[in-house]
Motif scaffolding. Structure first.
Motif, PDB file in Angstrom:
ATOM      1  N   SER A 114      -6.194  -9.410 -11.389  1.00  0.00           N
ATOM      2  CA  SER A 114      -7.527  -9.494 -10.778  1.00  0.00           C
ATOM      3  C   SER A 114      -8.660  -9.267 -11.783  1.00  0.00           C
ATOM      4  O   SER A 114      -9.828  -9.219 -11.381  1.00  0.00           O
ATOM      5  N   THR A 134     -12.681   0.748  -3.220  1.00  0.00           N
ATOM      6  CA  THR A 134     -12.613  -0.659  -3.623  1.00  0.00           C
ATOM      7  C   THR A 134     -11.606  -1.411  -2.759  1.00  0.00           C
ATOM      8  O   THR A 134     -10.521  -0.922  -2.483  1.00  0.00           O
ATOM      9  N   SER A 157      -1.680  -6.695  -9.322  1.00  0.00           N
ATOM     10  CA  SER A 157      -2.931  -7.284  -8.851  1.00  0.00           C
ATOM     11  C   SER A 157      -4.098  -6.406  -9.277  1.00  0.00           C
ATOM     12  O   SER A 157      -5.137  -6.901  -9.689  1.00  0.00           O
ATOM     13  N   PRO A 171     -15.639  -6.953  -7.511  1.00  0.00           N
ATOM     14  CA  PRO A 171     -14.987  -6.206  -6.433  1.00  0.00           C
ATOM     15  C   PRO A 171     -15.893  -5.935  -5.237  1.00  0.00           C
ATOM     16  O   PRO A 171     -17.099  -5.791  -5.383  1.00  0.00           O
ATOM     17  N   THR A 191      -3.183  -7.180 -15.610  1.00  0.00           N
ATOM     18  CA  THR A 191      -3.857  -7.068 -14.313  1.00  0.00           C
ATOM     19  C   THR A 191      -4.435  -8.426 -13.924  1.00  0.00           C
ATOM     20  O   THR A 191      -5.360  -8.927 -14.549  1.00  0.00           O
ATOM     21  N   TYR A 229      -9.305  -0.421   4.209  1.00  0.00           N
ATOM     22  CA  TYR A 229      -8.687  -1.243   3.167  1.00  0.00           C
ATOM     23  C   TYR A 229      -7.196  -0.965   2.993  1.00  0.00           C
ATOM     24  O   TYR A 229      -6.446  -1.832   2.592  1.00  0.00           O
ATOM     25  N   SER A 230      -6.769   0.262   3.234  1.00  0.00           N
ATOM     26  CA  SER A 230      -5.356   0.582   3.051  1.00  0.00           C
ATOM     27  C   SER A 230      -4.694   0.897   4.375  1.00  0.00           C
ATOM     28  O   SER A 230      -5.304   1.513   5.249  1.00  0.00           O
ATOM     29  N   LEU A 285      -7.106  -3.243  -8.850  1.00  0.00           N
ATOM     30  CA  LEU A 285      -8.128  -2.767  -7.909  1.00  0.00           C
ATOM     31  C   LEU A 285      -7.555  -1.705  -6.966  1.00  0.00           C
ATOM     32  O   LEU A 285      -7.966  -1.584  -5.814  1.00  0.00           O
ATOM     33  N   PRO A 302      -8.860  -3.943  -2.398  1.00  0.00           N
ATOM     34  CA  PRO A 302      -7.930  -4.567  -3.360  1.00  0.00           C
ATOM     35  C   PRO A 302      -7.526  -6.005  -3.039  1.00  0.00           C
ATOM     36  O   PRO A 302      -6.912  -6.663  -3.864  1.00  0.00           O
ATOM     37  N   PHE A 338      -4.508  -1.506  -5.677  1.00  0.00           N
ATOM     38  CA  PHE A 338      -3.553  -1.965  -4.656  1.00  0.00           C
ATOM     39  C   PHE A 338      -2.185  -1.292  -4.812  1.00  0.00           C
ATOM     40  O   PHE A 338      -1.601  -0.821  -3.849  1.00  0.00           O
ATOM     41  N   HIS A 397       0.835  -1.219   0.000  1.00  0.00           N
ATOM     42  CA  HIS A 397       0.000   0.000   0.000  1.00  0.00           C
ATOM     43  C   HIS A 397       0.865   1.263   0.000  1.00  0.00           C
ATOM     44  O   HIS A 397       0.541   2.238  -0.662  1.00  0.00           O
TER      45      HIS A 397
END
Ligand code: ZN
Length: 298
Positions: A106, A124, A81, A111, A104, A213-214, A83, A126, A85, A60
């Motif tokens: 993913s 989103t 990956s 998602p 990519t 998420y991050s 999304l 990731p 990330f 991240h």
């Protein structure tokens, strides 16, 4: 067959050996360790994989190095990956001046999103690799991109991908069987940042985290307070740190709730080769074994 003719054929055969053995391995870059392991499984010895964010690294907030730029510039193919990330990757690829295509892994994933605390657009998640069914999708995308970049290896990539996919399916079945014995109300874990959303959705586990998420964002006092309240109220026993996140906040939550730490989960990075999560599949084995033991109060 005359002796001369067979000697000639032997000679011809020896001449052909170097041309039959293949050319130099395809130069491939993978953004982080989990993806790098998947690419190695599909590419085998036809590919030479350089992983940018290694074991234990936090993708991240990663800051690319001049060596990374060189690897990207030399690469025939670059895997991300996606999304959101690896936010730093686009600029790295652009400034490296290389001609490698970016694939990519993913692509095709459904998602997960959550409302943003800052703006109107949802954020989103990731961490799609934490669902093994998504892992199969990653493998299919990796196979497709490798075959496009190196058509001579297409059959080998297809065979490697098929064998690896069978292992992923077996692990998926094992994970589901492990959780099947745990009552739904006990299937709750707390971990540093919100990296197990796809995992929770796939395997029926409720994931609670003080950070989103991050790892870039910080835990708000409100979110930590309500989490502590929830842990006490719902008697959650499975409290984890992550291999690549700062453990201090989780340690504080453990102190305030009286819940003991149950170990470290591998969310965004593998362990070093001699650790318990050196591969994508071993990561699941390690995480699920720890989660199940903690949920049972062992
Ligand atoms: Zn993460």
């Amino acid at each position: 067959m005359s002796r001369h003719l067979s000697a000639f054929l032997l000679f011809l055969g020896l001449c052909l050996v170097p041309t039959l053995s293949r050319a130099a391995p395809l130069k491939v870059v993978a953004s982080f360790s989990i993806l790098g392991d998947m690419v190695k499984n599909v590419g085998g010895d036809r590919v030479d994989v350089v992983t940018l964010v290694g074991p234990g690294g936090d993708t991240h907030v990663y800051q690319p190095t001049p060596a990374d730029a060189k690897s990207v510039a030399r690469a025939n193919l670059i895997f991300v990956s996606g999304l959101g990330f690896e936010g730093w990757m686009e600029r790295l690829v652009k400034t490296s001046g290389g001609a490698g295509r970016v694939a990519t892994a993913s692509e095709g994933v459904t998602p997960l999103t959550e409302p943003s605390e800052r703006d109107a657009r949802p954020v989103t998640d990731p961490h799609a690799w934490q669902d093994l069914q998504n892992g199969k999708l990653y493998v299919a995308n990796i196979e497709k991109a490798l075959a496009q970049a190196d058509p001579d290896g297409a059959q080998i990539y297809a065979a490697n991908a098929a064998a690896y996919t069978r292992k992923i399916e077996a692990m998926d079945a094992w994970v589901k069987a492990r959780f099947a014995s745990i009552p739904q109300a006990q299937r709750k874990i707390i971990t540093s940042h919100d990296a197990f959303g796809y995992f929770g959705r796939a395997y029926g586990v409720t994931i609670l985290a003080p950070v989103g998420y991050s790892t870039e964002s910080e835990a708000s006092a409100l979110r930590v307070g309500s989490l502590i309240h929830q842990i006490k109220n719902e008697n959650v026993k499975a409290l984890f740190v992550e291999n690549m996140s700062d453990p201090r906040l989780i340690e504080r939550i453990g102190k305030e709730t009286g819940v003991n730490l149950s170990g470290a989960l591998y969310s965004d990075a593998l362990s070093p080769p001699n650790g318990p999560a050196a591969t994508y599949l071993d990561m699941f084995k390690n995480n699920v074994t720890l989660m199940v033991a903690a949920m049972r109060g062992e």
